[in-house]
Design an enzyme around this catalytic site. Structure first.
Site, mmCIF file in Angstrom:
data_model
loop_
_atom_site.group_PDB
_atom_site.id
_atom_site.type_symbol
_atom_site.label_atom_id
_atom_site.label_comp_id
_atom_site.label_asym_id
_atom_site.label_seq_id
_atom_site.Cartn_x
_atom_site.Cartn_y
_atom_site.Cartn_z
ATOM 1 N N SER A 1 0.852 -1.207 0.000
ATOM 2 C CA SER A 1 0.000 0.000 0.000
ATOM 3 C C SER A 1 0.876 1.241 0.000
ATOM 4 C CB SER A 1 -0.884 0.012 1.245
ATOM 5 O OG SER A 1 -1.471 1.292 1.406
ATOM 6 N N TYR B 1 -3.202 -1.382 9.706
ATOM 7 C CA TYR B 1 -3.060 -1.637 8.267
ATOM 8 C C TYR B 1 -1.682 -1.201 7.770
ATOM 9 C CZ TYR B 1 -4.318 -1.182 3.264
ATOM 10 O OH TYR B 1 -4.358 -1.274 1.892
HETATM 11 P P1 NAI Z 1 -11.236 -5.192 -2.627
HETATM 12 O O1 NAI Z 1 -11.869 -5.125 -1.281
HETATM 13 O O2 NAI Z 1 -11.977 -4.739 -3.825
HETATM 14 O O3 NAI Z 1 -10.683 -6.683 -2.886
HETATM 15 C C1 NAI Z 1 -10.044 -7.403 -1.879
HETATM 16 C C2 NAI Z 1 -10.343 -8.883 -2.093
HETATM 17 O O4 NAI Z 1 -9.640 -9.612 -1.050
HETATM 18 C C3 NAI Z 1 -11.839 -9.231 -1.954
HETATM 19 O O5 NAI Z 1 -12.254 -10.036 -3.032
HETATM 20 C C4 NAI Z 1 -11.902 -9.993 -0.623
HETATM 21 O O6 NAI Z 1 -12.924 -10.989 -0.602
HETATM 22 C C5 NAI Z 1 -10.516 -10.608 -0.557
HETATM 23 N N1 NAI Z 1 -10.161 -10.976 0.808
HETATM 24 C C6 NAI Z 1 -10.250 -10.199 1.921
HETATM 25 N N2 NAI Z 1 -9.887 -10.892 3.002
HETATM 26 C C7 NAI Z 1 -9.543 -12.139 2.576
HETATM 27 C C8 NAI Z 1 -9.092 -13.315 3.216
HETATM 28 N N3 NAI Z 1 -8.930 -13.373 4.553
HETATM 29 N N4 NAI Z 1 -8.833 -14.420 2.471
HETATM 30 C C9 NAI Z 1 -9.013 -14.394 1.121
HETATM 31 N N5 NAI Z 1 -9.454 -13.314 0.459
HETATM 32 C C10 NAI Z 1 -9.714 -12.188 1.169
HETATM 33 O O7 NAI Z 1 -9.884 -4.349 -2.452
HETATM 34 P P2 NAI Z 1 -8.831 -3.783 -3.529
HETATM 35 O O8 NAI Z 1 -8.943 -2.308 -3.504
HETATM 36 O O9 NAI Z 1 -8.902 -4.541 -4.783
HETATM 37 O O10 NAI Z 1 -7.479 -4.143 -2.762
HETATM 38 C C11 NAI Z 1 -6.591 -5.156 -3.217
HETATM 39 C C12 NAI Z 1 -5.276 -4.993 -2.453
HETATM 40 O O11 NAI Z 1 -4.734 -3.707 -2.722
HETATM 41 C C13 NAI Z 1 -5.469 -5.074 -0.939
HETATM 42 O O12 NAI Z 1 -4.372 -5.787 -0.391
HETATM 43 C C14 NAI Z 1 -5.455 -3.621 -0.518
HETATM 44 O O13 NAI Z 1 -5.034 -3.484 0.814
HETATM 45 C C15 NAI Z 1 -4.466 -3.039 -1.506
HETATM 46 N N6 NAI Z 1 -4.585 -1.592 -1.705
HETATM 47 C C16 NAI Z 1 -5.639 -1.022 -2.390
HETATM 48 C C17 NAI Z 1 -5.682 0.343 -2.603
HETATM 49 C C18 NAI Z 1 -6.768 1.022 -3.374
HETATM 50 O O14 NAI Z 1 -6.655 2.231 -3.618
HETATM 51 N N7 NAI Z 1 -7.822 0.335 -3.780
HETATM 52 C C19 NAI Z 1 -4.621 1.231 -2.085
HETATM 53 C C20 NAI Z 1 -3.587 0.538 -1.361
HETATM 54 C C21 NAI Z 1 -3.574 -0.820 -1.204
#
Ligand code: NAI
Length: 235
Positions: free
Chosen positions: A125, A138
């Protein structure tokens, strides 16, 4: 055809990465807490549970063979003033974002070592560059992922495995929109676009492009890097 596993591949950034790698000719299996029902390559697993990961990976190997590429995108955010943060809340966020990465890497490592080739990309992140109030758990977890990335790059390089991290900043996904709705962004997405040097929000495809490069043969001399993709917000 090489096999890639993308955790968190049912939504947002992970989904974008899975689509990109499929287009690039990989067998792509996704591991997610809530897998899409209509996807034959989607496997259910909580990344905090090594037994669920092992069961899902057994199924992946039976279908596609050994795992050559791992992208860790599963993540859980959280917002709480540090003084009010319970240890259970702290622990869950560390468990998903850091221990989940530990479990998945350990589970796929034997395949990569055996092949003498592997690619690991950890989605951390941009808050690890800048800090972020109300997200101590986080930011701590994601910063540890960056550190893990650097340590493993040194340890696994001799086995033909590269390990890099991509810290995204401000990417248009369900996680970002949920935080906009809950008024946790300090403004709307549109307000933030005006503060972003390239004047747009990032997309999952932007992160997927960086991952696709780091996974490619061309990137075999790049390891242990924290490769920011953030529109110039965190330089
Ligand atoms: P999102 O919430 O759209 O997708 C995250 C996915 O991870 C979901 O499908 C969820 O079901 C899955 N997930 C959550 N906990 C889980 C677990 N215990 N076991 C298996 N699957 C699990 O989030 P997004 O935005 O796509 O984030 C993806 C990655 O990018 C994350 O690691 C997030 O922290 C990171 N991130 C995102 C940013 C953004 O601007 N969207 C900025 C910085 C980091």
């Amino acid at each position: 055809m090489k096999t890639a596993v993308v955790t968190g591949g049912a939504s947002g950034i992970g989904l974008g990465i899975a689509e990109r790698l499929r287009g690039d000719g990989f067998h792509v299996a996704t591991l997610d807490l809530n897998p899409s029902a209509d996807d034959d390559y989607a496997f259910q697993a909580d990344v905090t549970d090594p037994e669920q990961i092992a069961a899902a990976l057994d199924a992946v190997r039976t279908k596609f063979g050994p795992v050559a590429v791992l992208v860790n995108s599963a993540g859980l955010d959280g917002f709480k003033r540090f003084g009010k943060l319970s240890f259970a809340e702290w622990q869950r966020v560390i468990d998903v974002n850091l221990h989940g990465v530990f479990h998945t890497i350990q589970a796929v490592l034997p395949d990569m070592v055996e092949a003498g080739w592997g690619r690991i990309v950890n989605i951390s992140s941009s808050s690890t560059h800048s800090g972020q109030p109300f997200m101590a758990h986080y930011v701590a977890a994601k910063s540890a992922v960056n550190g893990l990335t650097k340590a493993l790059a040194l340890e696994l390089g001799p086995s033909g495995i590269t390990v890099n991290a991509v810290p995204p900043g401000f990417i248009d996904t369900p996680m970002l929109r949920k935080n906009e709705q809950a008024q946790r962004l300090g403004g709307t997405v549109e307000d933030h676009i005006q503060r972003t040097p390239v004047r747009r929000v990032g997309t999952p495809a932007d992160i997927a492009a960086a991952c696709a490069f780091l996974i490619s043969e061309e990137a075999s001399y790049i390891t242990g890097q924290i490769f920011g993709v953030n529109g110039g917000r965190n330089t």
